[in-house]
Design a protein around this motif. Structure first.
Motif, PDB file in Angstrom:
ATOM      1  N   GLY A 295      47.526  70.704  53.366  1.00  0.00           N
ATOM      2  CA  GLY A 295      46.055  70.847  52.772  1.00  0.00           C
ATOM      3  C   GLY A 295      45.605  72.123  52.513  1.00  0.00           C
ATOM      4  O   GLY A 295      45.093  72.642  51.385  1.00  0.00           O
ATOM      5  N   ALA A 296      45.710  72.780  53.626  1.00  0.00           N
ATOM      6  CA  ALA A 296      45.442  74.370  53.326  1.00  0.00           C
ATOM      7  C   ALA A 296      46.191  75.256  52.273  1.00  0.00           C
ATOM      8  O   ALA A 296      45.569  75.973  51.510  1.00  0.00           O
ATOM      9  CB  ALA A 296      45.451  75.384  54.675  1.00  0.00           C
ATOM     10  N   ALA A 297      47.452  74.983  52.201  1.00  0.00           N
ATOM     11  CA  ALA A 297      48.021  75.557  51.123  1.00  0.00           C
ATOM     12  C   ALA A 297      47.657  75.234  49.679  1.00  0.00           C
ATOM     13  O   ALA A 297      47.702  75.948  48.893  1.00  0.00           O
ATOM     14  CB  ALA A 297      49.786  75.130  51.279  1.00  0.00           C
ATOM     15  N   ASN A 298      47.413  74.202  49.661  1.00  0.00           N
ATOM     16  CA  ASN A 298      46.722  73.458  48.410  1.00  0.00           C
ATOM     17  C   ASN A 298      45.484  74.084  47.968  1.00  0.00           C
ATOM     18  O   ASN A 298      45.232  74.485  46.791  1.00  0.00           O
ATOM     19  CB  ASN A 298      46.548  71.933  48.210  1.00  0.00           C
ATOM     20  CG  ASN A 298      48.015  71.344  47.906  1.00  0.00           C
ATOM     21  OD1 ASN A 298      48.179  71.103  46.863  1.00  0.00           O
ATOM     22  ND2 ASN A 298      48.683  70.939  48.943  1.00  0.00           N
ATOM     23  N   ALA A 299      44.596  74.400  49.102  1.00  0.00           N
ATOM     24  CA  ALA A 299      43.496  74.964  48.823  1.00  0.00           C
ATOM     25  C   ALA A 299      43.804  76.724  48.358  1.00  0.00           C
ATOM     26  O   ALA A 299      42.872  76.902  47.361  1.00  0.00           O
ATOM     27  CB  ALA A 299      42.379  75.150  49.977  1.00  0.00           C
TER      28      ALA A 299
ATOM     29  N   THR B 236      36.393  79.358  53.538  1.00  0.00           N
ATOM     30  CA  THR B 236      36.122  77.899  54.230  1.00  0.00           C
ATOM     31  C   THR B 236      37.014  76.836  53.765  1.00  0.00           C
ATOM     32  O   THR B 236      36.787  75.634  54.207  1.00  0.00           O
ATOM     33  CB  THR B 236      34.593  77.888  53.802  1.00  0.00           C
ATOM     34  OG1 THR B 236      34.280  77.920  52.367  1.00  0.00           O
ATOM     35  CG2 THR B 236      33.763  78.985  54.686  1.00  0.00           C
ATOM     36  N   SER B 237      37.003  76.842  52.287  1.00  0.00           N
ATOM     37  CA  SER B 237      37.645  75.770  51.866  1.00  0.00           C
ATOM     38  C   SER B 237      39.119  75.440  52.419  1.00  0.00           C
ATOM     39  O   SER B 237      39.705  74.348  52.529  1.00  0.00           O
ATOM     40  CB  SER B 237      37.999  75.913  50.163  1.00  0.00           C
ATOM     41  OG  SER B 237      36.722  75.715  49.800  1.00  0.00           O
ATOM     42  N   ALA B 238      39.888  76.535  52.689  1.00  0.00           N
ATOM     43  CA  ALA B 238      41.172  76.492  53.296  1.00  0.00           C
ATOM     44  C   ALA B 238      41.194  75.937  54.707  1.00  0.00           C
ATOM     45  O   ALA B 238      41.919  75.012  55.187  1.00  0.00           O
ATOM     46  CB  ALA B 238      42.049  77.569  53.328  1.00  0.00           C
ATOM     47  N   PHE B 239      40.145  76.193  55.243  1.00  0.00           N
ATOM     48  CA  PHE B 239      39.858  75.787  56.830  1.00  0.00           C
ATOM     49  C   PHE B 239      39.470  74.414  56.692  1.00  0.00           C
ATOM     50  O   PHE B 239      40.011  73.621  57.471  1.00  0.00           O
ATOM     51  CB  PHE B 239      38.669  76.427  57.441  1.00  0.00           C
ATOM     52  CG  PHE B 239      38.441  76.333  58.810  1.00  0.00           C
ATOM     53  CD1 PHE B 239      39.636  76.433  59.738  1.00  0.00           C
ATOM     54  CD2 PHE B 239      37.468  75.737  59.270  1.00  0.00           C
ATOM     55  CE1 PHE B 239      39.284  76.039  61.087  1.00  0.00           C
ATOM     56  CE2 PHE B 239      37.118  75.424  60.683  1.00  0.00           C
ATOM     57  CZ  PHE B 239      38.278  75.843  61.579  1.00  0.00           C
TER      58      PHE B 239
END
Length: 186
Positions: free
Chosen positions: A95-99, A43-46
């Protein structure tokens, strides 16, 4: 500002995953904690991906005022616009890669994201050397630089996503189940 928001997701995910792993050590049955980790990371990556889209749209909507505040010369404003459009295309996956990186760091695995970012940097630099030629116009050189950076961002996301999915950190199914729950609640 944009990168700080993306890095913020990494910090939140790292903390949540670290806490969940700490709880796993206290329990005999780890399945509940592992499911929680997968849910948090997915959910955080999304959410990071969606935030990247929102940030990209806001950046493009306020491009003119931002350029005026930053005193960008009119001669380069069109080149900068093209470059920011390309960078904004890669922003959701950045952003998703950072999560996803936060998930690995929370699991005390710094090597996986470090290798991924190193490979991403090498790919980006190599593509810039291939794409950008001395005889190019400034327009084409900026376009090529932005394209190489966007490809690097997509690479790091794909790299971390693939490993996270294999490590059971990430599941696209969890995102869709969560979306179905939201729709049902409405």
């Amino acid at each position: 500002l944009v990168e700080e928001v993306c890095f913020g997701f990494r910090v939140v995910v790292k903390k949540a995953v670290s806490r969940a792993y700490g709880e796993m050590e206290d329990e005999e049955d780890n399945s509940k904690a592992r499911a929680h980790i997968e849910e948090v990371v997915s959910t955080s990556a999304f959410a990071s991906f969606l935030s990247g889209i929102v940030l990209a749209v806001v950046l493009q909507l306020f491009y003119g005022p931002i350029c005026r505040v930053m005193v960008v010369p009119q001669e380069v404003e069109a080149l900068l616009r093209m470059y920011t459009i390309l960078r904004c295309i890669g922003l959701p996956v950045f952003g998703a890669a950072n999560a996803l990186e936060g998930a690995f760091l929370g699991n005390k695995d710094a090597w996986t994201p470090m290798i991924g970012w190193l490979l991403s940097g090498i790919i980006t630099a190599a593509l810039q050397l291939i794409f950008i030629q001395p005889v190019m116009t400034a327009h084409n050189a900026v376009l090529s630089a932005g394209l190489a950076l966007t490809i690097g961002q997509v690479f790091i996301f794909g790299y971390l996503w693939n490993i996270a999915a294999k490590s059971k950190f990430f599941s696209i199914g969890i995102i869709f189940r969560g979306a179905q729950g939201v729709v049902s609640a409405l």
